[in-house]
Scaffold this active site. Structure first.
Site: not given
Ligand SMILES: Cc1ncc(COP(=O)(O)O)c(C=O)c1O
Length: 369
Positions: A176
């Site tokens: 991110k």
């Molecule tokens: C749209 C979306 N939701 C949720 C997540 C999950 O994030 P995390 O890795 O912080 O759990 C991601 C990660 O790539 C994502 O792109």
């Protein structure tokens, strides 16, 4: 994506370690306040990831077994998985071609009397139409969780993408714009919801461990409900605070590089780059290009780019095509399947040079003729 981490983040992490307070503490509290302010939300609750944040958002909305939650299949699989964590059923809705996002129409097409909530994703940083979906879900009397994993620094209707969200979950994974290694945040406007979320991420305790340790008198905590350990550490929050200070600059730089890609790609037939929707601006967390009658197939394009030293990636995944969801038979998802099969994500990061872009576009041009 290459995270923009440097000496300042290393110093901040070292200071947290030297302070002796490494678990959730004062730096997490500061990061929560500053992040919430940056995205236009009343309260921030730091968690261990966006995935755990989505889980808590669904617990907050009291989603249970037997309930249906509408999600886009076109998303990282964590969006759909969160629904299964509370025993509910994810129902896949299609997305629109231009933004890769749910719309009122695509949600309405799969809505039933069991639908209790929608998780709408700001896909790759492209905001969904917040005004339209918030109004529709309010009208239907169901919840709206905003999966803002990719949306730090994106805007909708002239405000940060989180402004006005009833509950939004954010990610600080290194893919991110800003990162804490792993980590996430849930934002809400409602103070009582924030109190409940803080309890849910910390074993259901009615007083946080940080407050208990800081108190002069012994504090006897109570455990009010069965909950989770989804806490962020102060080491992560220290890094996050430095990263947050870089957010505006990172977004500005990405938007410039994206505009340059769009210009360079404009005269290549069969390539449609992602753009801002009419109601907002993307942070260009992902710069994807849809193949629309391009001469070379998507996988061959990826192979050719790799052979020329360019690490492009396949487009956004579709959860319903994965083995984990083989037991689900969704309705037709033609746009989702088209985007996932016929798009690719071009490199876009703070170290990308104009020469890199010229090279990448040159390879694409050679595959168009
Ligand atoms: C749209 C979306 N939701 C949720 C997540 C999950 O994030 P995390 O890795 O912080 O759990 C991601 C990660 O790539 C994502 O792109």
């Amino acid at each position: 994506m290459i995270p923009d981490l440097g000496e300042e983040e290393a110093q901040a992490a070292a200071e947290a370690i030297r302070s002796g307070w490494v678990a959730q503490g004062p730096r997490v509290a500061r990061f929560e306040q500053e992040f919430a302010a940056a995205v236009g939300a009343g309260h921030g609750v730091a968690v261990s990831s966006c995935t755990t944040g989505l889980h808590l958002a669904l617990v907050l909305l009291d989603i249970r077994p037997g309930d249906e939650v509408v999600v886009p299949s076109l998303s990282f699989i964590a969006t759909a998985n969160a629904v299964r964590y509370v025993g509910a059923t994810p129902v896949f809705a299609d997305v629109e071609l231009a933004t890769g996002n749910l719309t009122v129409e695509t949600v309405d097409a799969v809505r039933t009397e069991r639908t209790r909530a929608v998780i709408a994703v700001h896909q790759g940083g492209v905001p969904f139409d917040t005004a339209a979906l918030r109004k529709a879900t309010d009208g239907w009397g169901i919840g709206l969780v905003e999966d803002a994993a990719c949306a730090a620094g994106s805007t909708a209707y002239g405000a940060p993408a989180g402004t006005g969200a009833r509950v939004a979950a954010w990610s600080f994974h290194p893919r991110k714009l800003i990162t804490t290694g792993e980590g996430g945040m849930v934002t809400v406007d409602d103070a009582e919801a924030a109190v409940r979320l803080k309890r849910l991420r910390e074993h259901g305790m009615n007083v946080s461990a940080a407050d208990r340790h800081a108190a002069k008198q012994p504090v006897l905590e109570a455990y009010l409900e069965t909950a989770f350990n989804y806490r962020m550490t102060d080491i992560q929050a220290a890094v996050g605070l430095v990263q947050l200070g870089k957010l505006a600059g990172l977004v500005a730089q990405r938007r410039q590089l994206a505009a340059r890609y769009q210009e360079l790609l404009a005269d290549i037939d069969g390539l449609v780059p992602v753009r801002d929707p009419a109601y907002g601006q993307t942070n260009y967390q992902s710069f994807w290009v849809l193949l629309d009658g391009f001469r070379t197939g998507r996988d061959e394009v990826l192979t050719e780019l790799a052979a020329k030293g360019v690490s492009a990636r396949r487009g956004i995944m579709a959860a319903h095509l994965e083995p984990a969801y083989a037991d689900v038979t969704p309705g037709p998802l033609p746009v989702t399947e088209r985007i996932t099969r016929e798009s690719l994500i071009l490199p876009l990061h703070h170290k990308l040079t104009h020469e890199d872009q010229d090279h990448i576009v040159g390879v694409l041009r050679s595959l168009a003729n």
